[in-house]
Design an enzyme around this catalytic site. Structure first.
Site, PDB file in Angstrom:
ATOM      1  N   GLY A  59       0.781  -1.167   0.049  1.00 63.62           N
ATOM      2  CA  GLY A  59      -0.003  -0.196  -0.005  1.00 63.62           C
ATOM      3  C   GLY A  59       0.824   1.189   0.096  1.00 63.62           C
ATOM      4  O   GLY A  59       0.306   2.283  -0.835  1.00 63.62           O
ATOM      5  N   THR A  60       1.782   1.356   0.757  1.00 68.23           N
ATOM      6  CA  THR A  60       2.789   2.480   0.820  1.00 68.23           C
ATOM      7  C   THR A  60       3.320   2.867  -0.596  1.00 68.23           C
ATOM      8  O   THR A  60       3.299   4.041  -0.792  1.00 68.23           O
ATOM      9  CB  THR A  60       3.984   2.317   1.992  1.00 68.23           C
ATOM     10  OG1 THR A  60       3.363   2.237   3.265  1.00 68.23           O
ATOM     11  CG2 THR A  60       4.991   3.493   1.819  1.00 68.23           C
ATOM     12  N   ASN A  71      -8.103   4.015   8.481  1.00 67.50           N
ATOM     13  CA  ASN A  71      -7.565   2.723   8.987  1.00 67.50           C
ATOM     14  C   ASN A  71      -7.451   2.551  10.522  1.00 67.50           C
ATOM     15  O   ASN A  71      -7.462   1.801  11.416  1.00 67.50           O
ATOM     16  CB  ASN A  71      -6.221   2.735   8.743  1.00 67.50           C
ATOM     17  CG  ASN A  71      -5.218   3.885   8.947  1.00 67.50           C
ATOM     18  OD1 ASN A  71      -5.530   5.173   8.575  1.00 67.50           O
ATOM     19  ND2 ASN A  71      -4.223   3.948   9.632  1.00 67.50           N
ATOM     20  N   GLN A  74      -8.212  -0.664   3.442  1.00 68.43           N
ATOM     21  CA  GLN A  74      -9.250  -0.973   4.432  1.00 68.43           C
ATOM     22  C   GLN A  74     -10.769  -1.184   4.115  1.00 68.43           C
ATOM     23  O   GLN A  74     -11.485  -1.592   4.948  1.00 68.43           O
ATOM     24  CB  GLN A  74      -9.216   0.163   5.641  1.00 68.43           C
ATOM     25  CG  GLN A  74      -7.909   0.363   6.444  1.00 68.43           C
ATOM     26  CD  GLN A  74      -7.299  -0.739   7.266  1.00 68.43           C
ATOM     27  OE1 GLN A  74      -8.098  -1.845   7.545  1.00 68.43           O
ATOM     28  NE2 GLN A  74      -6.111  -0.929   7.710  1.00 68.43           N
ATOM     29  N   SER A 100      -3.635  -3.366  -0.707  1.00 68.84           N
ATOM     30  CA  SER A 100      -2.572  -4.164  -0.120  1.00 68.84           C
ATOM     31  C   SER A 100      -2.917  -5.569   0.179  1.00 68.84           C
ATOM     32  O   SER A 100      -4.127  -5.522   0.855  1.00 68.84           O
ATOM     33  CB  SER A 100      -2.187  -3.365   1.054  1.00 68.84           C
ATOM     34  OG  SER A 100      -1.000  -4.149   1.749  1.00 68.84           O
ATOM     35  N   HIS A 143      -1.706  -7.981   2.324  1.00 68.57           N
ATOM     36  CA  HIS A 143      -1.863  -8.538   3.716  1.00 68.57           C
ATOM     37  C   HIS A 143      -3.101  -7.838   4.494  1.00 68.57           C
ATOM     38  O   HIS A 143      -3.065  -8.585   5.556  1.00 68.57           O
ATOM     39  CB  HIS A 143      -0.382  -8.330   4.517  1.00 68.57           C
ATOM     40  CG  HIS A 143      -0.339  -6.729   4.770  1.00 68.57           C
ATOM     41  ND1 HIS A 143      -0.278  -6.400   6.112  1.00 68.57           N
ATOM     42  CD2 HIS A 143       0.166  -5.717   4.164  1.00 68.57           C
ATOM     43  CE1 HIS A 143       0.069  -5.198   6.259  1.00 68.57           C
ATOM     44  NE2 HIS A 143       0.208  -4.729   5.036  1.00 68.57           N
ATOM     45  N   THR A 171      11.968  -6.825 -11.450  1.00 69.98           N
ATOM     46  CA  THR A 171      11.517  -8.019 -11.751  1.00 69.98           C
ATOM     47  C   THR A 171      10.173  -8.212 -11.117  1.00 69.98           C
ATOM     48  O   THR A 171      10.190  -8.148  -9.759  1.00 69.98           O
ATOM     49  CB  THR A 171      12.424  -9.051 -11.545  1.00 69.98           C
ATOM     50  OG1 THR A 171      13.595  -8.990 -12.280  1.00 69.98           O
ATOM     51  CG2 THR A 171      11.941 -10.675 -11.765  1.00 69.98           C
ATOM     52  N   CYS A 183       1.118   1.410  11.974  1.00 74.98           N
ATOM     53  CA  CYS A 183       2.035   1.996  11.334  1.00 74.98           C
ATOM     54  C   CYS A 183       2.917   2.932  12.220  1.00 74.98           C
ATOM     55  O   CYS A 183       4.164   3.188  12.215  1.00 74.98           O
ATOM     56  CB  CYS A 183       1.842   2.700  10.193  1.00 74.98           C
ATOM     57  SG  CYS A 183       1.102   1.599   9.039  1.00 74.98           S
TER      58      CYS A 183
END
Length: 372
Positions: free
Chosen positions: A67-68, A147, A175, A194, A196, A231, A312
């Site tokens: 996400g970042t 979030n 989120q 994202s 995860h 890659t 975070c």
């Protein structure tokens, strides 16, 4: 263990892990290579890309590290690509740090940033958004679900407001995807996701977009149509596609959220911060007279995992910028915790949590009473 920190990260689903392992073992070739092993990897990569595009109703998908990076690419890439149109960007004071810090960087490069305020419920004022739009506004970046508090931005209304301008709409949907979903008729111009956060793997994310191309922020071999060099991690792409296919809003989340709201309302020293209209998988609250860290530690002793706010920044002792922006009363500002559900949450977890919280609350308040 009761895991109530799913907004920080989620436990990967077994099917996602199986997809990742199979792709790692059988499709290990470089998708940019010309030989068969490379072609096989490229075919799997493009299959994952097509699936994700269809699920999100977006035209183009660029795979990133999370996400970042996606938020950085959305903001810097779009602002740079369309600077000939203007240099004004609009966002909000309650955005994720990966947006706020990127806005600071854009500002240092000469862009003008308008940061919308929020009310006590954490909502932006749509009239303020409308008044902030200018002829040189090139991008509006507003998250779908906050979030920390679960506050939902009304994307369909936001999109209507900016539709008469040439500004693009970027949405950090980290989120919301898999929790409340997006209206397929009102998708933004750019969307961040994202892996995860939806029971996928850390290290995988996407930026999805329509009808234009942001400038790259990573330079190299020109992979991902020149937008994101390096890659491509094919196993991550395949696993993300599987996680997204499996991600579905849980119809029990609203019921569990209401149950906990009713439970916390019985305490006279607790303030529920998340408004009733917030996303049902996130519940932010505060206990007066103690710090969130003390409450997190006490609950952990009872095998309950929660967070103080955004993971975070949860190790940062400063008050959350979201809590500050919402003008939460000082007596509650230090005692904020966030509860967030996931695919593995159960009804038993909800009941066991209430028992554990009562015990921890009694211990904390009892100790403080004795100290006084």
């Amino acid at each position: 263990m009761i895991y109530f920190d799913n907004s920080a990260t989620t436990k990967p689903k077994k099917e996602v892990l199986e997809t990742f392992m199979k792709a790692s073992e059988e499709y290990y070739g470089n998708p940019a290579s010309l030989h068969k092993i490379g072609n096989d990897a490229e075919n799997l990569l493009e299959s994952a890309r097509k699936q994700i595009a269809q699920l999100l109703n977006m035209k183009r998908i660029v795979f990133t590290s999370g996400g970042t990076e996606s938020n950085n690419l959305a903001l810097i890439g779009t602002a740079t690509a369309y600077r000939h149109r203007g240099s004004h960007v609009i966002s909000a004071v309650t955005e994720h740090a990966s947006v706020l810090k990127t806005l600071d960087e854009l500002e240092s490069r000469g862009f003008e940033i308008t940061r919308l305020s929020v009310d006590k419920a954490g909502q932006i004022d749509l009239d303020e958004l409308k008044a902030s739009l200018r002829n040189d506004t090139i991008l509006v970046s507003l998250m779908h679900v906050n979030n920390e508090t679960g506050v939902i931005n009304p994307l369909s209304e936001i999109k209507k407001i900016i539709s008469s301008t040439r500004a693009f709409l970027h949405t950090d949907a980290v989120q919301s995807i898999g929790k409340i979903g997006l209206d397929p008729q009102n998708t933004p111009d750019l969307l961040t996701l994202s892996a995860h956060k939806i029971h996928g793997l850390k290290g995988g994310g996407i930026l999805a977009f329509n009808n234009f191309q942001p400038e790259p922020i990573i330079y190299g071999g020109g992979q991902e149509a020149g937008i994101r060099s390096g890659t491509v991690a094919v196993p991550h792409a395949a696993a993300l596609a599987k996680a997204l296919r499996l991600a579905q809003p849980n119809p029990l989340f609203p019921e569990w959220n209401r149950s906990l709201r009713e439970f916390f309302s019985t305490f006279d020293d607790i303030m529920i911060i998340s408004p009733d209209s917030a996303a049902p998988h996130i519940l932010s609250l505060a206990l007066s007279g103690v710090t969130g860290e003390v409450l997190v530690s006490g609950l952990q002793d009872e095998a309950v995992i929660v967070s103080t706010s955004s993971a975070c920044s949860s190790k940062n002792t400063e008050t959350s910028h979201v809590i500050d922006a919402m003008n939460v009363p000082p007596v509650f500002r230090d005692g904020v915790i966030r509860i967030s559900f996931g695919a593995f949450t159960t009804q038993q977890d909800i009941m066991d949590f209430q028992h554990a919280f009562k015990k921890v609350h009694r211990i904390i308040k009892g100790v403080r009473k004795n100290e006084n």
